[in-house]
Write a protein that holds these residues in place. Sequence first.
Motif, PDB file in Angstrom:
ATOM      1  N   THR A  77      -3.466  -5.844 -17.216  1.00 21.47           N
ATOM      2  CA  THR A  77      -2.723  -6.167 -15.414  1.00 21.47           C
ATOM      3  C   THR A  77      -3.482  -5.653 -14.727  1.00 21.47           C
ATOM      4  O   THR A  77      -4.342  -4.369 -14.331  1.00 21.47           O
ATOM      5  N   VAL A  78      -3.327  -6.539 -13.361  1.00 23.78           N
ATOM      6  CA  VAL A  78      -4.237  -6.319 -12.216  1.00 23.78           C
ATOM      7  C   VAL A  78      -3.086  -6.327 -11.352  1.00 23.78           C
ATOM      8  O   VAL A  78      -2.306  -7.613 -10.906  1.00 23.78           O
ATOM      9  N   VAL A  79      -2.808  -5.481 -10.071  1.00 24.30           N
ATOM     10  CA  VAL A  79      -1.456  -5.422  -9.216  1.00 24.30           C
ATOM     11  C   VAL A  79      -2.194  -4.937  -7.841  1.00 24.30           C
ATOM     12  O   VAL A  79      -3.420  -4.242  -8.002  1.00 24.30           O
ATOM     13  N   HIS A  80      -2.686  -5.860  -6.466  1.00 25.27           N
ATOM     14  CA  HIS A  80      -2.939  -5.839  -5.441  1.00 25.27           C
ATOM     15  C   HIS A  80      -2.733  -5.287  -4.211  1.00 25.27           C
ATOM     16  O   HIS A  80      -2.062  -7.025  -4.386  1.00 25.27           O
ATOM     17  N   ARG A  81      -2.427  -4.498  -3.034  1.00 25.53           N
ATOM     18  CA  ARG A  81      -1.872  -4.412  -2.339  1.00 25.53           C
ATOM     19  C   ARG A  81      -2.425  -4.655  -1.126  1.00 25.53           C
ATOM     20  O   ARG A  81      -3.885  -5.703  -1.158  1.00 25.53           O
ATOM     21  N   PHE A  82      -1.738  -5.883  -0.371  1.00 27.52           N
ATOM     22  CA  PHE A  82      -2.483  -6.258   0.841  1.00 27.52           C
ATOM     23  C   PHE A  82      -1.158  -5.818   2.646  1.00 27.52           C
ATOM     24  O   PHE A  82      -0.229  -4.853   1.927  1.00 27.52           O
ATOM     25  N   GLY A  83      -1.801  -4.973   3.371  1.00 30.12           N
ATOM     26  CA  GLY A  83      -1.033  -5.107   4.780  1.00 30.12           C
ATOM     27  C   GLY A  83      -1.606  -3.993   5.003  1.00 30.12           C
ATOM     28  O   GLY A  83      -2.781  -3.393   5.179  1.00 30.12           O
ATOM     29  N   LEU A  84      -0.780  -3.076   6.025  1.00 29.61           N
ATOM     30  CA  LEU A  84      -1.567  -1.292   6.073  1.00 29.61           C
ATOM     31  C   LEU A  84      -1.334  -0.870   5.362  1.00 29.61           C
ATOM     32  O   LEU A  84      -0.482  -0.586   4.702  1.00 29.61           O
ATOM     33  N   ILE A  85      -2.546  -0.268   5.230  1.00 25.17           N
ATOM     34  CA  ILE A  85      -2.282   0.578   3.997  1.00 25.17           C
ATOM     35  C   ILE A  85      -2.902   1.698   4.343  1.00 25.17           C
ATOM     36  O   ILE A  85      -4.011   2.428   4.742  1.00 25.17           O
ATOM     37  N   ARG A  86      -2.165   3.257   4.409  1.00 19.39           N
ATOM     38  CA  ARG A  86      -2.732   4.630   4.811  1.00 19.39           C
ATOM     39  C   ARG A  86      -3.526   5.309   3.585  1.00 19.39           C
ATOM     40  O   ARG A  86      -3.468   5.275   2.606  1.00 19.39           O
ATOM     41  N   PRO A  87      -4.299   6.123   4.481  1.00 21.70           N
ATOM     42  CA  PRO A  87      -5.508   7.242   2.855  1.00 21.70           C
ATOM     43  C   PRO A  87      -4.177   7.990   2.651  1.00 21.70           C
ATOM     44  O   PRO A  87      -2.869   7.842   2.704  1.00 21.70           O
ATOM     45  N   GLY A  88      -4.814   7.873   0.893  1.00 23.54           N
ATOM     46  CA  GLY A  88      -3.870   8.365  -0.118  1.00 23.54           C
ATOM     47  C   GLY A  88      -2.387   7.678  -0.616  1.00 23.54           C
ATOM     48  O   GLY A  88      -2.166   7.904  -1.017  1.00 23.54           O
ATOM     49  N   GLU A  89      -2.897   6.473   0.092  1.00 22.65           N
ATOM     50  CA  GLU A  89      -1.575   5.520  -0.975  1.00 22.65           C
ATOM     51  C   GLU A  89      -3.402   4.600  -2.014  1.00 22.65           C
ATOM     52  O   GLU A  89      -3.337   4.447  -1.724  1.00 22.65           O
ATOM     53  N   PRO A  90      -2.201   3.723  -2.288  1.00 20.24           N
ATOM     54  CA  PRO A  90      -3.567   2.870  -4.021  1.00 20.24           C
ATOM     55  C   PRO A  90      -3.021   1.929  -3.184  1.00 20.24           C
ATOM     56  O   PRO A  90      -2.135   1.551  -2.419  1.00 20.24           O
ATOM     57  N   ILE A  91      -4.502   1.137  -3.361  1.00 20.63           N
ATOM     58  CA  ILE A  91      -4.409  -0.105  -2.530  1.00 20.63           C
ATOM     59  C   ILE A  91      -4.772  -1.329  -4.296  1.00 20.63           C
ATOM     60  O   ILE A  91      -3.999  -2.516  -4.660  1.00 20.63           O
TER      61      ILE A  91
END
Length: 150
Positions: A77-91
Amino acid sequence: MAAVRIQAEPFDAAAETAALTAERGDIGAIVAFTGFCRDEGGRLSALELEHYPGMAEAEIARIAREAEARWPLLGLTVVHRFGLIRPGEPIVLVLAASAHRRAGFEAAEFMMDYLKTRAPFWKREHLTDGTVGAWVDAKGSDDEAAGRWG
């Protein structure tokens, strides 16, 4: 077959692991990697990630198939985020399931080395002073780590 998702929303690593292992008695190991946004010593307010929808998923799926061909995986499983990500949030999340730990560790490391160096994402820093930085290049150390996979 690998599950690959690119999404703006945060993910739940425990729920992703539960989904991968549901009703499976053959899995002996899950190697999990979760990457988080850092504040870079307090100077970073967010990291902006962009991608080309469709192309990014296809390219990550192609590399996931390569991992499945190289190691005896029982799930990936590979999940990758996009957009504005704040410190402490998972990427990013990589889960590699196998009968034995070595295949899981190596496949997860292979996927992360690829994601850090060649995945079609663009990153830009948003600083705490309100400025927006330049697009971030891959680090030489990341390229060096990825080079070992040939």
